[in-house]
Write an enzyme that holds these catalytic residues in place. Structure first.
Site, PDB file in Angstrom:
ATOM      1  N   THR A 154       0.844  -1.193   0.000  1.00 20.81           N
ATOM      2  CA  THR A 154       0.000   0.000   0.000  1.00 20.81           C
ATOM      3  C   THR A 154       0.880   1.243   0.000  1.00 20.81           C
ATOM      4  OG1 THR A 154      -0.172   0.208   2.424  1.00 20.81           O
ATOM      5  CG2 THR A 154      -1.728  -1.272   1.310  1.00 20.81           C
TER       6      THR A 154
ATOM      7  N   ASP B 123      -3.714   6.128   2.276  1.00 21.16           N
ATOM      8  CA  ASP B 123      -3.218   7.208   3.130  1.00 21.16           C
ATOM      9  C   ASP B 123      -3.556   6.781   4.553  1.00 21.16           C
ATOM     10  OD1 ASP B 123      -2.806   9.444   4.677  1.00 21.16           O
ATOM     11  OD2 ASP B 123      -3.939  10.807   3.403  1.00 21.16           O
TER      12      ASP B 123
ATOM     13  N   ASN C  68       5.026   0.457   8.118  1.00 20.61           N
ATOM     14  CA  ASN C  68       6.268   1.102   7.705  1.00 20.61           C
ATOM     15  C   ASN C  68       6.078   2.568   7.314  1.00 20.61           C
ATOM     16  OD1 ASN C  68       9.111   1.170   6.424  1.00 20.61           O
ATOM     17  ND2 ASN C  68       7.790   1.631   4.683  1.00 20.61           N
TER      18      ASN C  68
ATOM     19  N   SER D 103       9.847   1.305  13.863  1.00 25.58           N
ATOM     20  CA  SER D 103      10.065   2.475  14.702  1.00 25.58           C
ATOM     21  C   SER D 103      11.439   3.025  14.350  1.00 25.58           C
ATOM     22  CB  SER D 103       9.949   2.100  16.182  1.00 25.58           C
ATOM     23  OG  SER D 103      10.156   3.209  17.021  1.00 25.58           O
TER      24      SER D 103
ATOM     25  N   TYR E 266       8.754  13.849  16.053  1.00 24.79           N
ATOM     26  CA  TYR E 266       8.984  12.488  15.555  1.00 24.79           C
ATOM     27  C   TYR E 266       9.138  11.536  16.732  1.00 24.79           C
ATOM     28  CZ  TYR E 266      11.088   8.784  12.692  1.00 24.79           C
ATOM     29  OH  TYR E 266      11.364   7.593  12.056  1.00 24.79           O
TER      30      TYR E 266
ATOM     31  N   LYS F 233       6.964   8.196  17.878  1.00 29.47           N
ATOM     32  CA  LYS F 233       7.600   6.881  17.968  1.00 29.47           C
ATOM     33  C   LYS F 233       7.608   6.338  19.390  1.00 29.47           C
ATOM     34  CE  LYS F 233       8.593   6.215  13.622  1.00 29.47           C
ATOM     35  NZ  LYS F 233       7.897   5.151  12.857  1.00 29.47           N
TER      36      LYS F 233
ATOM     37  N   THR G  12      18.533   6.161   3.193  1.00 24.42           N
ATOM     38  CA  THR G  12      17.327   5.945   2.387  1.00 24.42           C
ATOM     39  C   THR G  12      16.771   7.318   2.026  1.00 24.42           C
ATOM     40  OG1 THR G  12      15.796   5.948   4.260  1.00 24.42           O
ATOM     41  CG2 THR G  12      16.837   3.841   3.704  1.00 24.42           C
TER      42      THR G  12
END
Length: 282
Positions: free
Chosen positions: A32, A56, A83, A134, A148, A152, A183
């Site tokens: 997705t 979403d 993810n 996480s 953030y 988490k 990444t």
């Protein structure tokens, strides 16, 4: 025998790499993402082993609809991987209200909604795995990442509670904690106008380190994905899986420091016990 995975946030980063690796070895993937066309090349190569849907995770109704459709179409799902993520790189004062809401809606509430949508079907199966992606920042902190971290740390507390609740149903929960990795996540961080007051503070130091390329990225993303797959293939079901030399070192240092501070306040903690408790303990 192939394994069937449901993965959010598969357009780039760990989600894309994980999807590619699983399809290459013959597994089925329900992938997705916001822009399904980003996986057209994989659909052309792997056919019906790749199930794709637009999602979403901040849209609760869509989450439940897509998760239900994936289970209905594929028959069963063995592993759910949360993810999808959103990061804000700014000091507490600098981030906008919209950015704060987006990071909490995506990382915390979005993850919760995916899990809640999947749980009835996993219970009915009598087994399943949930991997919650996480970060080292789910147990330690760095300047400019306060919101953030809030998301988490929140989702890690949620998953720790969840793991105890669903273990009797044969469902295992693991919080995957990658460290800093090259990444697309870093380049996609949302930022805000900087305040000069923070220039000569830890927040400014971290900003300069990132801008200069001095901030280390010590882990290999393909190896992180490989470790996640190995975990599912094996018998171990740890609550947390630290991945990366920085994760191991930073989280360990944070835990040691927290324990030392905790123990330093032992006498104060015990001093507020009620007379009834003291009498019962005598």
């Amino acid at each position: 025998m192939s394994t069937t995975w449901f993965i959010t946030g598969t357009s780039t980063g760990f989600g894309r790499l994980l999807t590619e690796a699983l399809l290459a070895r013959g597994d089925r993937v329900a992938a997705t993402l916001r822009r399904p066309e980003a996986l057209d090349d994989l659909r052309a190569e792997h056919g019906d082993r790749l199930w794709v849907a637009s999602l979403d995770v901040t849209d609760r109704e869509q989450v439940h609809r897509v998760v239900t459709s994936a289970f209905d179409d594929l028959g069963r799902i063995d592993v759910v991987v949360n993810n999808a993520g959103y990061g804000v790189f700014a000091s507490v004062e600098e981030a906008s209200d919209e950015q704060i809401r987006q990071v909490v809606d995506t990382n915390l509430l979005g993850s919760i909604d995916v899990i809640r949508a999947a749980l009835p079907r996993l219970r009915a199966q009598g087994d399943g795995r949930i991997l919650q992606v996480s970060t080292a920042g789910g147990q330690t902190t760095y300047p400019n990442f306060s919101y953030y971290h809030a998301s988490k740390w929140g989702v890690e507390g949620f998953c720790q509670t969840l793991a105890a609740e669903v273990a009797p149903f044969g469902i295992a929960v693991t919080i995957v904690e990658p460290g800093a990795t090259p990444t697309s996540f870093g380049s996609s961080l949302a930022t805000a106008p900087t305040m000069p007051e923070y220039e000569h503070t830890p927040a400014g130091d971290v900003r300069r380190a990132l801008a200069s390329g001095a901030f280390p990225l010590p882990s290999d993303p393909a190896r992180i994905v490989g470790a996640m797959i190995d975990l599912v293939d094996g018998d171990a079901t740890p609550l947390r899986l630290p991945l990366g030399p920085d994760t191991y070192a930073d989280v360990r240092a944070a835990l040691v420091a927290r324990l030392a501070e905790h123990d330093a306040h032992r006498d104060v903690a015990l001093s507020v016990a009620s007379d009834e408790h003291l009498a019962a303990s005598a």
